[in-house]
Scaffold this active site. Sequence first.
Site, PDB file in Angstrom:
ATOM      1  N   GLU A  60       6.241  -0.992  -4.735  1.00 28.96           N
ATOM      2  CA  GLU A  60       6.411   0.333  -4.132  1.00 28.96           C
ATOM      3  C   GLU A  60       5.513   0.526  -2.907  1.00 28.96           C
ATOM      4  O   GLU A  60       5.115   1.643  -2.575  1.00 28.96           O
ATOM      5  CB  GLU A  60       6.155   1.436  -5.172  1.00 28.96           C
ATOM      6  N   GLU A 117      13.397  -0.798 -11.122  1.00 31.87           N
ATOM      7  CA  GLU A 117      12.691  -0.226 -12.264  1.00 31.87           C
ATOM      8  C   GLU A 117      13.497   0.933 -12.824  1.00 31.87           C
ATOM      9  O   GLU A 117      13.667   1.949 -12.160  1.00 31.87           O
ATOM     10  CB  GLU A 117      11.311   0.316 -11.858  1.00 31.87           C
TER      11      GLU A 117
END
Length: 904
Positions: free
Chosen positions: A479, A556
């Site tokens: 991220e 995810e």
Amino acid sequence: MYSSIFNRKAELKSANSRLKTITLDHGWKAARASEVIKGEHGFPTDMLSSNVKQNNPWINGVVPGTILTTLLANGLIPDPLYGLNNESIADIGDVGREYYTFWFCNTFKKPKAMLYGDKLWLHFRGINYQAEVHVNSNKKLLSKGMFLRHTIDITDWVMDGENLLSVLVHPPDHPGHIPIEGGQGGDHDIGKDVATQYVEGWDWICAIRDRNTGIWDKVTIFQTGPVRLVDPHLVATFPSSTYTEAQLWATVELMNTTSAQTKVTVTLTATLDGAKSIFAKEIVLVDGNSTLQYSLSPIYVEKPALWWPNGMGDHPLYKVEINIEVDGYNGRSDSWSHMFGFRHIHSYIEPTTNGRKFEVNGEAIFIRGGNWILSDALLRLSEERYNTEIAFHAGMNMNMIRIWAGALAERPEFYNACDRHGMLVWQEFWITGDCDGRGQPPSNENWPLDHELWLTCAYDTVKLLRNHASLALWCGGNEQHPAKDLNDALEERLVIIDPSSGNPSRSLDGTRLYIEGSLWSGIAAGNGLFRDGPYTIQIPEKFFMEWYYPYAFNPEVGNVGVPNADTIRATMPPDAWDPPAALAGEHPNPTWWYHKYIGYADGQNLIPGQIEAFGKYDSLDDFCEKAQLANYHQYRALIEGWNTWMWTHYTGVLIWKTQNPWPGLRGQMYDHLLDQTGGYFGYQHAAEPCHVQLNLHTYNIEVANTTRNSLTNATVEAIAYDVDAKMVYSETFTGLSLEKKKTTIVGEIPLFKTINDQPVYFLRLKLNGVDHGLISRNFYWLHPTPGNYKQLGGVFRDNKIDVVTKATSTRSGDMISIRVVVENTNWLALGKVVVAFGMRFFVTDGSATGVDKRILPVHYSDNWFSLIPNESMTVDISFKVSSPSVRPQLMLRGWNVVERMVHF
């Protein structure tokens, strides 16, 4: 001349068996540095003394390991992962780095058969964070960095007889503090260093008090001749799209430790299943006191056995061996071996979906995998546990594991297991959004502080792992992407090289994709926006809705993961054995809260309790049994929803997460004790290579064929019962053509169009092939909106039935294999038909007396299964027995089935 020097020793032969490697994995002593007496050379003088003072600081050291594993092994701290014990252990942020600065000492003997010109090397595969190494009275300060190998020439430091090795280990420079509220990566200070970041705590784990300080990976002493092999690099390329021929490229670094130019013979052999099929031999001159990067001529390989990902084919591995011999030196100077798979990985952004697509050997791979944190929070890493965990992932029919950036660069033993099981691996470097650019308060996107060190660790990690067939891509971070200069450097060094323009084995890698971060380049929104997740319980039907997830590849997507009740009892004290008092209200006890429990309801998103849908729970066992059914249904629906939109909307999905490095209570397919949850088997069924399923949104029957082969003249059988075992629907679809890599709608079940007004139904689907027999079987329990299974309680559950079991077993060493046939035929004696619902096997030790009597791990071909009337199923079970005193017992338990022992 160089050669004449070694001719004097020509009478000393048998070099092949003489080049020794010593693994230093026992015999260590450890002590807190502030309590150690040091001599004039700076290393401990009291470790081996017979006159130690009464308050001797030396204890048994654990290497590989961390300070906490050493303290735990000596009974000086409680188990940090049990209950709330971690709260009683001193945190480095409060007590300072000196508290966790330790000496580790050991002794070793110089190999007896050393020729003139032989070299002895001390190798550390991983130290966190910096070490000062002493061999006898000689000292070397090693570089900082958790992910960096260190090799030291100790030839002139050792003497005949016993030698003392002393290592002073310092913690990370910036271990940080843990705010009262916790948070992702604590105060983020660990991001300033090149180390694991989860150790300051995350939303799925507590803080690790020593920040994983220690000699956490292997320590070896190895012997070579005058020329040493360093980091060979193997690459397979394929000149045509048929993949019927290949070129094997090999580049080695030859380190000449002498002052004279040396003639070196390099020999490469490769064998498959013991049969030698590849051979090359070349001679090269290496200047004195230098290291030469040398490439063998490309080796032509006809009809290589291709390595395929799990579910797409076999995973053959060639044993490649490289040996070097020095002119005038008797025997090998050094050798290296590695298991190697011939395969080609291609990845690109697919224009229809704008998502990242992977191809192996020219075949598209629909990615269904999971996120991996690490095997154990205290870095108790073992080859055996790695093998078990990767076998679990393969058993779930996964084909990719993503190594999350906040944890480790995984070890070669992990990759060895992935190679054997056909598991593609996405390996990230050590950058996370929380510790490198955001969070509260915001962290710094330019961390770590030492960019040169970070790149050195990254390059060394690439060299450590690049020869593994399973390694699919490199990713800059989670991220987040690395700072610009770091990212630019990786993009420059990790460039895929076409063999027509250069030798790919001469590069740092040259064969694999590098992407800057987990939310870029065809992943999620593709531009760094935080578009992964969700991470909580969901209404199963929603997974099937078009654009439930608006992007093609989700890196995810999380969910629940409460384990079986025995794991709760084994990892928490009795006062924490009560399940949440009011599930929808999120009121877990403090221990469950500490272990990061998330609920099976989400009031904010109007998701009703998925456990309470089965009725009120009256005990820990009842709660956990219902949780496993919810786990099963959640993860199966998630993957089946992705199957529905395979290639039309989706290219891949990775579960957050498949496992926990501690006894956590969320996001896991098996728990830290290696017992599978219901979610394991729900995922296993949904991710079958060729899978029959029910679309819970449309009630269409679909077949998702992700294989390389189409299926013709197939048959799908659908049969439904109500809770009284009355058949309410039956239909067979014949003559089906099921294209490869496509989800095909077979038909629909009109009965379920009006399910909102009907009671709970059981549905069994079976896919058969003319030449394949049973290909896929699937069993559903279906409910009226908004999700009420209470009909499965009361009389249905209370009047427990028995089933028929027939078991056979074999034993090989300590491994026991059992095959059980389970038949739902005992209902004949009752005079009525019954559906046997929610059954599972488990294995116990009949001689055990503790709270947890299970034998773990156990491999099951299926579990948490149900049988319609007059149906049978075969389940294969295997496990190891640790000692002769263990008395294994196979147990069967079910929702409405009598618990019983199965004799084998």
